[in-house]
Design an enzyme around this catalytic site. Sequence first.
Site, PDB file in Angstrom:
ATOM      1  N   GLU A  13       0.837  -1.211   0.000  1.00  0.00           N
ATOM      2  CA  GLU A  13       0.000   0.000   0.000  1.00  0.00           C
ATOM      3  C   GLU A  13       0.866   1.253   0.000  1.00  0.00           C
ATOM      4  O   GLU A  13       0.558   2.233  -0.664  1.00  0.00           O
ATOM      5  CB  GLU A  13      -0.909   0.020   1.237  1.00  0.00           C
TER       6      GLU A  13
ATOM      7  N   THR B  86      -5.775   7.588  -4.807  1.00  0.00           N
ATOM      8  CA  THR B  86      -5.844   7.597  -3.342  1.00  0.00           C
ATOM      9  C   THR B  86      -4.988   8.720  -2.769  1.00  0.00           C
ATOM     10  O   THR B  86      -5.409   9.422  -1.842  1.00  0.00           O
ATOM     11  CB  THR B  86      -5.380   6.230  -2.778  1.00  0.00           C
TER      12      THR B  86
HETATM   13  N1  HSE Z   1      -8.396   4.505   4.411  1.00  0.00           N
HETATM   14  C1  HSE Z   1      -7.839   4.808   3.124  1.00  0.00           C
HETATM   15  C2  HSE Z   1      -8.375   6.148   2.662  1.00  0.00           C
HETATM   16  C3  HSE Z   1      -8.250   3.735   2.176  1.00  0.00           C
HETATM   17  O1  HSE Z   1      -9.570   6.385   2.836  1.00  0.00           O
HETATM   18  O2  HSE Z   1      -7.605   6.954   2.143  1.00  0.00           O
HETATM   19  C4  HSE Z   1      -7.731   3.913   0.790  1.00  0.00           C
HETATM   20  O3  HSE Z   1      -8.221   2.859  -0.004  1.00  0.00           O
END
Ligand code: HSE
Length: 308
Positions: A129, A182
């Site tokens: 990640e 993201t």
């Molecule tokens: N918790 C993370 C976000 C997940 O919301 O940025 C990303 O998939």
Amino acid sequence: MKTIRAFAPATIANINVGFDVLGLALNELGDTVELIDNHSDKNKIIEIKNGANLPFEVDENCCSVVIKKMQEALNNFKGVDIKIVKGFAAGSGLGSSSASSAAAAFAYNSYLGKPFKSEELIAFAAEGERVACGAAHTDNVAPALLGGIVLSKGKNPKDYIKLPVLEGLYVVTLFPNIKVKTSDSRKLLKETIPMTTVSRQVALMGAFVVSLYQNDFDLFSASLHDLIVEPMRKLLIPKFDELKQTALDNKALAFGISGSGPSVFAFARDEATAISIKNALEKVYENTGIITESYINKLSEKSGAKII
Ligand code: HSE
């Protein structure tokens, strides 16, 4: 030739009340990673199917990064050729990098005869990640590995807590095919939040956990409100308010943004309700030029990574 193949599912992170600490695993939808002994001490990505823009460089691809971290931890460098099959779109907000990272960690662990417990694989998968989106959050990789709904209380193996899944709960996911990275979606988040908002959100998170242990659909529905992240991120998703209202009008128990978006999700009490929510959500984007992909999943506590 020694070869092994693992599947890990797509996931919904945050689930409205637990930014970066809650996630759930879907089933059926997910990625496959195959490892083949290459009789060297180097790893190599030899195939990526359905992932046009994903890197083949071993220091940039989440799968090879995860495997390298496992090799370093064990001081054992058994090189593998890596084949990746993406089962859903990268950048969808359904945990694409996490499904690949989790499948890579699960496959390599099995390949080596399971030196690590599943909970111990989460930290390695989180490194995937980090390389994919700049943050080693575990809310996608933890459920992708363990299945069901997982709370990440901290970063140690014992901090990943599997929560019960409501009996017969369905989730509808809708992916509007627009690009949301993201890393960009995380940059939108404000650094400070009023204490009253935090306090209310903490209460909702507590109520959500209670609803799972009590199998209480009404409390589940009443708790799943995102007071912190949704107001900031919904601007990224065209017609978000209309989608939400449509889902709720069609008896969704709750509606929200999946991870960092642009996918959205809605919980339903049964399959028939899930189908009518899915159909109604798809209609919202009709004639907008936005192509959608939507899925219905029955949630299960046994939906984590597996060897196939
Ligand atoms: N918790 C993370 C976000 C997940 O919301 O940025 C990303 O998939």
